[in-house]
Design a protein around this motif. Structure first.
Motif, short mmCIF file in Angstrom:
data_model
loop_
_atom_site.label_atom_id
_atom_site.label_comp_id
_atom_site.label_asym_id
_atom_site.label_seq_id
_atom_site.Cartn_x
_atom_site.Cartn_y
_atom_site.Cartn_z
N PHE A 105 0.83 -1.20 0.00
CA PHE A 105 0.00 0.00 0.00
C PHE A 105 0.86 1.26 0.00
N LEU A 106 1.94 1.26 0.78
CA LEU A 106 2.79 2.45 0.91
C LEU A 106 4.23 2.24 0.46
N GLY A 107 4.57 1.07 -0.02
CA GLY A 107 5.94 0.82 -0.44
C GLY A 107 6.24 -0.66 -0.55
N THR A 108 7.51 -0.98 -0.54
CA THR A 108 7.94 -2.37 -0.67
C THR A 108 7.70 -3.12 0.63
N THR A 109 7.57 -4.44 0.52
CA THR A 109 7.30 -5.29 1.68
C THR A 109 8.23 -6.51 1.68
N ALA A 158 8.77 -10.76 8.25
CA ALA A 158 8.64 -9.47 7.57
C ALA A 158 9.83 -8.59 7.92
N LEU A 159 10.35 -7.89 6.92
CA LEU A 159 11.44 -6.94 7.14
C LEU A 159 10.87 -5.53 7.20
N LYS A 160 11.72 -4.59 7.49
CA LYS A 160 11.32 -3.19 7.62
C LYS A 160 10.58 -2.74 6.36
N LYS A 188 1.03 -9.93 9.35
CA LYS A 188 1.96 -10.74 10.16
C LYS A 188 1.22 -11.86 10.89
N LYS A 189 0.09 -11.54 11.49
CA LYS A 189 -0.65 -12.52 12.29
C LYS A 189 -1.37 -13.58 11.45
N ASN A 190 -1.85 -13.20 10.27
CA ASN A 190 -2.73 -14.09 9.51
C ASN A 190 -2.15 -14.65 8.23
N LEU A 191 -0.94 -14.23 7.87
CA LEU A 191 -0.43 -14.65 6.56
C LEU A 191 0.95 -15.31 6.62
N LEU A 192 1.86 -14.77 7.39
CA LEU A 192 3.25 -15.21 7.32
C LEU A 192 3.47 -16.68 7.67
N ASP A 193 2.62 -17.26 8.47
CA ASP A 193 2.83 -18.66 8.85
C ASP A 193 2.16 -19.66 7.90
N LYS A 194 1.51 -19.20 6.87
CA LYS A 194 0.80 -20.08 5.93
C LYS A 194 1.73 -21.09 5.24
#
Length: 126
Positions: free
Chosen positions: A45-49, A65-67, A79-85
């Motif tokens: 939404f506001l930049g790179t991820t 997730a990085l900065k 972070k809570k709902n996606l990264l561990d998929k």
């Protein structure tokens, strides 16, 4: 033929830049893929991820997730709902996964998903 000191320095610096790649490293016995460079054109939404993907024995151990510049309140949902998929999934299977974006953080989610795919593809090719 004489070679100047400056010419040697330019060659040395060029060689160093070719070999200095932090995209794939080793950490605590795991291969770590950093998508900062791979996903430099992937916008949330506001930049790179960018993310770090930790892989051991050809399975995804975790994704971190990085900065980034995303809105913290919404990125927390990612972070809570996606990264561990992808945790515990073999790389070849993780590459094929269809992961849904998190409601309320769609742009950030899609960017993270694309970064993960880029990182897994990079791992598979190297």
């Amino acid at each position: 033929m004489t070679v100047s000191c400056c010419s040697l320095m330019v060659v040395a610096l060029t060689l160093m830049s070719w070999t200095a790649d932090d995209t794939m490293t080793k950490e605590n016995g795991m291969t770590v893929i950093n998508t900062t460079t791979l996903g430099k054109d992937v916008q949330g939404f506001l930049g790179t991820t960018p993310v770090k993907i930790y892989i051991q024995k050809n399975k995804v151990v975790k994704i971190e997730a990085l900065k980034n510049q995303e809105t913290p309140k919404y990125f927390l949902k990612v972070k809570k709902n996606l990264l561990d998929k992808w945790n515990g999934v073999k790389v070849k299977d993780a590459k094929k996964m269809k992961v849904d974006a998190v409601t309320g953080a769609t742009y950030s989610s899609k960017a993270v998903i694309e970064n993960v795919q880029l990182g897994l593809d990079y791992y598979s090719k190297h």
